[in-house]
Design a protein around this motif. Structure first.
Motif, PDB file in Angstrom:
ATOM      1  N   LYS A 113      41.467  45.006  34.713  1.00 27.64           N
ATOM      2  CA  LYS A 113      42.228  43.648  34.350  1.00 27.64           C
ATOM      3  C   LYS A 113      42.213  42.738  35.550  1.00 27.64           C
ATOM      4  O   LYS A 113      42.307  41.605  35.297  1.00 27.64           O
ATOM      5  CB  LYS A 113      43.565  43.742  33.677  1.00 27.64           C
ATOM      6  CG  LYS A 113      43.955  42.603  33.279  1.00 27.64           C
ATOM      7  CD  LYS A 113      45.434  42.779  32.480  1.00 27.64           C
ATOM      8  CE  LYS A 113      45.942  41.542  31.839  1.00 27.64           C
ATOM      9  NZ  LYS A 113      47.435  41.909  31.049  1.00 27.64           N
ATOM     10  N   THR A 114      42.520  43.212  36.698  1.00 28.92           N
ATOM     11  CA  THR A 114      42.715  42.367  37.903  1.00 28.92           C
ATOM     12  C   THR A 114      41.467  42.408  38.714  1.00 28.92           C
ATOM     13  O   THR A 114      40.933  41.365  38.974  1.00 28.92           O
ATOM     14  CB  THR A 114      43.803  42.990  38.913  1.00 28.92           C
ATOM     15  OG1 THR A 114      44.884  43.108  38.041  1.00 28.92           O
ATOM     16  CG2 THR A 114      44.228  42.190  39.954  1.00 28.92           C
ATOM     17  N   LEU A 115      41.024  43.466  39.029  1.00 33.75           N
ATOM     18  CA  LEU A 115      39.836  43.639  39.959  1.00 33.75           C
ATOM     19  C   LEU A 115      38.548  42.603  39.222  1.00 33.75           C
ATOM     20  O   LEU A 115      37.865  42.283  39.967  1.00 33.75           O
ATOM     21  CB  LEU A 115      39.295  45.020  40.145  1.00 33.75           C
ATOM     22  CG  LEU A 115      40.197  45.585  41.014  1.00 33.75           C
ATOM     23  CD1 LEU A 115      39.962  47.145  41.176  1.00 33.75           C
ATOM     24  CD2 LEU A 115      40.557  45.161  42.308  1.00 33.75           C
ATOM     25  N   PHE A 116      38.366  42.746  37.923  1.00 36.07           N
ATOM     26  CA  PHE A 116      37.230  42.269  37.374  1.00 36.07           C
ATOM     27  C   PHE A 116      37.607  40.850  36.640  1.00 36.07           C
ATOM     28  O   PHE A 116      36.858  40.553  35.531  1.00 36.07           O
ATOM     29  CB  PHE A 116      36.603  43.270  36.274  1.00 36.07           C
ATOM     30  CG  PHE A 116      36.234  44.587  37.035  1.00 36.07           C
ATOM     31  CD1 PHE A 116      35.886  44.397  38.174  1.00 36.07           C
ATOM     32  CD2 PHE A 116      36.406  45.867  36.273  1.00 36.07           C
ATOM     33  CE1 PHE A 116      35.570  45.759  38.797  1.00 36.07           C
ATOM     34  CE2 PHE A 116      36.383  47.039  36.884  1.00 36.07           C
ATOM     35  CZ  PHE A 116      35.896  46.986  38.188  1.00 36.07           C
ATOM     36  N   SER A 117      38.577  40.304  37.022  1.00 38.96           N
ATOM     37  CA  SER A 117      39.154  38.956  36.316  1.00 38.96           C
ATOM     38  C   SER A 117      38.321  37.982  36.862  1.00 38.96           C
ATOM     39  O   SER A 117      37.457  38.149  37.718  1.00 38.96           O
ATOM     40  CB  SER A 117      40.513  38.961  36.609  1.00 38.96           C
ATOM     41  OG  SER A 117      40.613  38.479  38.018  1.00 38.96           O
ATOM     42  N   PRO A 118      38.444  36.704  36.157  1.00 44.68           N
ATOM     43  CA  PRO A 118      37.809  35.563  36.706  1.00 44.68           C
ATOM     44  C   PRO A 118      37.886  35.450  38.563  1.00 44.68           C
ATOM     45  O   PRO A 118      37.327  34.687  39.137  1.00 44.68           O
ATOM     46  CB  PRO A 118      38.472  34.347  36.363  1.00 44.68           C
ATOM     47  CG  PRO A 118      38.936  35.106  35.038  1.00 44.68           C
ATOM     48  CD  PRO A 118      39.405  36.233  35.246  1.00 44.68           C
ATOM     49  N   LYS A 119      38.805  35.860  39.258  1.00 44.24           N
ATOM     50  CA  LYS A 119      39.026  35.953  40.300  1.00 44.24           C
ATOM     51  C   LYS A 119      38.187  37.005  41.464  1.00 44.24           C
ATOM     52  O   LYS A 119      37.965  37.036  42.367  1.00 44.24           O
ATOM     53  CB  LYS A 119      40.540  36.413  41.018  1.00 44.24           C
ATOM     54  CG  LYS A 119      41.616  35.346  40.744  1.00 44.24           C
ATOM     55  CD  LYS A 119      42.939  36.003  41.300  1.00 44.24           C
ATOM     56  CE  LYS A 119      44.154  34.963  41.154  1.00 44.24           C
ATOM     57  NZ  LYS A 119      45.228  35.213  41.582  1.00 44.24           N
ATOM     58  N   PHE A 120      37.132  37.563  40.542  1.00 40.81           N
ATOM     59  CA  PHE A 120      36.353  38.618  41.130  1.00 40.81           C
ATOM     60  C   PHE A 120      35.278  37.988  42.279  1.00 40.81           C
ATOM     61  O   PHE A 120      35.202  38.426  43.428  1.00 40.81           O
ATOM     62  CB  PHE A 120      35.435  39.102  40.206  1.00 40.81           C
ATOM     63  CG  PHE A 120      34.261  40.079  40.564  1.00 40.81           C
ATOM     64  CD1 PHE A 120      34.641  41.395  40.541  1.00 40.81           C
ATOM     65  CD2 PHE A 120      32.909  39.885  40.983  1.00 40.81           C
ATOM     66  CE1 PHE A 120      33.982  42.460  40.783  1.00 40.81           C
ATOM     67  CE2 PHE A 120      31.968  40.837  41.270  1.00 40.81           C
ATOM     68  CZ  PHE A 120      32.346  42.049  41.528  1.00 40.81           C
ATOM     69  N   ASN A 121      34.995  36.491  41.965  1.00 42.42           N
ATOM     70  CA  ASN A 121      34.321  35.824  43.030  1.00 42.42           C
ATOM     71  C   ASN A 121      35.286  35.887  44.381  1.00 42.42           C
ATOM     72  O   ASN A 121      34.550  35.895  45.527  1.00 42.42           O
ATOM     73  CB  ASN A 121      33.855  34.539  42.475  1.00 42.42           C
ATOM     74  CG  ASN A 121      33.049  33.787  43.684  1.00 42.42           C
ATOM     75  OD1 ASN A 121      31.964  34.289  44.360  1.00 42.42           O
ATOM     76  ND2 ASN A 121      33.299  32.605  44.080  1.00 42.42           N
TER      77      ASN A 121
END
Length: 122
Positions: A90-98
């Motif tokens: 949920k955290t690692l592959f969130s929209p913050k991935f980039n």
């Protein structure tokens, strides 16, 4: 006689359907996370697949990109009581991935890894 597999056309790579990765890709990514973070997430979970699908649709189609984010964040967060709980899909592959992918990270020789996979040195 060299027969080609009808599923992967002899490439050994599972094909991409409808711009989504195949089950082997999900498994590879989640196995990497579980190994590095000491977790036990299931790659068949709908929520896990939807997160990876969203990043895949953004162009993150290489396993190496997911592995890099997993390793960076495990190195940074594993063993930290506050942040370790965020070593999850949920955290690692969130929209913050980039953002996670582009984060500066250059472990130096002899630097000890804190996370599960590498209780050894780099």
């Amino acid at each position: 006689m060299n027969e080609k597999c009808s599923h992967c056309n002899g490439t050994g790579v599972e094909p991409v359907w409808n711009n989504k990765p195949g089950s082997a890709f999900y498994k590879q990514v989640i196995d990497c996370l579980n190994k590095n973070a000491g977790t036990s997430y299931r790659y068949k979970s709908k929520s896990v697949k939807s997160l990876i699908d969203a990043r895949f649709a953004e162009g993150w189609t290489k396993f190496e990109d997911y592995k890099l984010v997993i390793e960076k964040k495990c190195h940074e967060w594993y063993g930290c009581g506050v942040m370790e709980r965020y070593l999850r899909p949920k955290t690692l592959f969130s929209p913050k991935f980039n953002e996670y992918h582009g984060q500066q990270w250059a472990p130096t020789p002899g630097q000890t890894r804190r996370y599960k996979q590498g209780r050894d040195t780099l």
